[in-house]
Design a protein around this motif. Structure first.
Motif, PDB file in Angstrom:
ATOM      1  N   UNK A 138      38.935  42.483  33.605  1.00  0.00           N
ATOM      2  CA  UNK A 138      39.042  41.628  34.797  1.00  0.00           C
ATOM      3  C   UNK A 138      37.662  41.425  35.416  1.00  0.00           C
ATOM      4  N   UNK A 139      36.853  42.467  35.413  1.00  0.00           N
ATOM      5  CA  UNK A 139      35.488  42.309  35.933  1.00  0.00           C
ATOM      6  C   UNK A 139      34.755  41.225  35.137  1.00  0.00           C
ATOM      7  N   UNK A 140      34.841  41.312  33.818  1.00  0.00           N
ATOM      8  CA  UNK A 140      34.116  40.363  32.959  1.00  0.00           C
ATOM      9  C   UNK A 140      34.657  38.935  33.127  1.00  0.00           C
ATOM     10  N   UNK A 141      35.976  38.783  33.122  1.00  0.00           N
ATOM     11  CA  UNK A 141      36.548  37.427  33.200  1.00  0.00           C
ATOM     12  C   UNK A 141      36.267  36.771  34.552  1.00  0.00           C
ATOM     13  N   UNK A 142      36.173  37.580  35.595  1.00  0.00           N
ATOM     14  CA  UNK A 142      35.929  37.012  36.925  1.00  0.00           C
ATOM     15  C   UNK A 142      34.452  36.662  37.151  1.00  0.00           C
ATOM     16  N   UNK A 143      33.631  36.857  36.151  1.00  0.00           N
ATOM     17  CA  UNK A 143      32.267  36.324  36.192  1.00  0.00           C
ATOM     18  C   UNK A 143      32.302  34.806  36.015  1.00  0.00           C
ATOM     19  N   UNK A 144      33.367  34.333  35.368  1.00  0.00           N
ATOM     20  CA  UNK A 144      33.472  32.906  35.034  1.00  0.00           C
ATOM     21  C   UNK A 144      33.805  32.068  36.254  1.00  0.00           C
ATOM     22  N   UNK A 145      33.641  30.758  36.085  1.00  0.00           N
ATOM     23  CA  UNK A 145      34.061  29.799  37.112  1.00  0.00           C
ATOM     24  C   UNK A 145      35.008  28.794  36.461  1.00  0.00           C
ATOM     25  N   UNK A 146      35.991  28.341  37.236  1.00  0.00           N
ATOM     26  CA  UNK A 146      36.889  27.309  36.708  1.00  0.00           C
ATOM     27  C   UNK A 146      37.949  27.850  35.773  1.00  0.00           C
TER      28      UNK A 146
END
Ligand SMILES: Nc1ncnc2c1ncn2[C@@H]1O[C@H](COP(=O)(O)OP(=O)(O)O)[C@@H](O)[C@H]1O
Ligand SMILES: O=C(O)C1=C[C@@H](OP(=O)(O)O)[C@@H](O)[C@H](O)C1
Ligand SMILES: [Mg+2]
Length: 171
Positions: free
Chosen positions: A67-75
């Protein structure tokens, strides 16, 4: 270019996070991720296997990292696992990085929607109704704590829920 925004779905097993998340991402032309699917991709094993081999603690460590890694993304639209919110770090992270939508349903619907699925290890030993009630007692306050929006999923289809989220978030 305007900043892209994120939608994170939280809520208990069987609320419809994975199903509605995919629908929502399709409608909004955003990328879809599911923390469970991402854990399976990274480990090359299914969720039940991770619980068997590494225990719930091992699974939670992986979940927090994914979740930490995926929430680095936008959109993106991210369907989280029902227990992810027990981590304070994850709650803070979700709040900080996007709109948090709590999908709420009844225990009866959760039981019905998870009944034929053997992929949720926490529901395999014991009475699902009782297990889900106990989880709700400890986790519902955590869902409420970080929800920007609460949407009921018990009496409407994934498509209708998805439309409601889009309307109410003003996306
Ligand atoms: N709004 C809904 N109405 C009826 N069935 C649903 C709805 N949302 C999900 N389902 C069904 O319930 C089951 C569990 O949904 P899922 O998306 O895996 O939930 P979660 O990811 O929250 O555990 C699936 O079989 C799905 O098709
Ligand atoms: O509530 C939980 O602790 C869990 C929920 C599951 O995801 P869904 O909420 O998508 O079913 C999955 O992460 C794992 O089986 C543990
Ligand atoms: Mg799911």
């Amino acid at each position: 270019m305007a900043e892209k925004r994120n939608i994170f779905l939280i809520g208990p097993m069987g609320a419809g996070k994975s199903t509605i998340g995919r629908q929502l991402a399709n409608e909004l032309h955003l990328e879809f991720f599911d923390s469970d699917a991402e854990i399976e991709k990274r480990t090359g094993a299914d969720i039940a296997w991770v619980f068997d081999v590494e225990g719930e603690e091992g699974f939670r460590t992986r979940e927090e990292k994914v979740i930490f890694d995926l929430t680095e993304k936008q959109g993106i639209v991210l369907a989280t696992g029902g227990g992810s919110v027990i981590s304070k770090e994850t709650r803070n992270r979700l709040s900080a990085r996007g709109f948090v939508v709590y999908l709420e349903t009844t225990i009866e619907k959760q039981v019905a929607r998870t009944a034929r699925d053997k992929r949720r290890p926490l529901l395999q030993n014991g009475e699902p109704q009782e297990i889900l009630e106990n989880l709700a007692e400890s986790r519902n306050p955590l869902y409420e704590e970080i929800a920007d929006l609460v949407v009921k999923t018990d009496n409407q289809s994934a498509k209708v829920v998805s439309r409601e989220i889009i309307d109410r978030l003003g996306f």
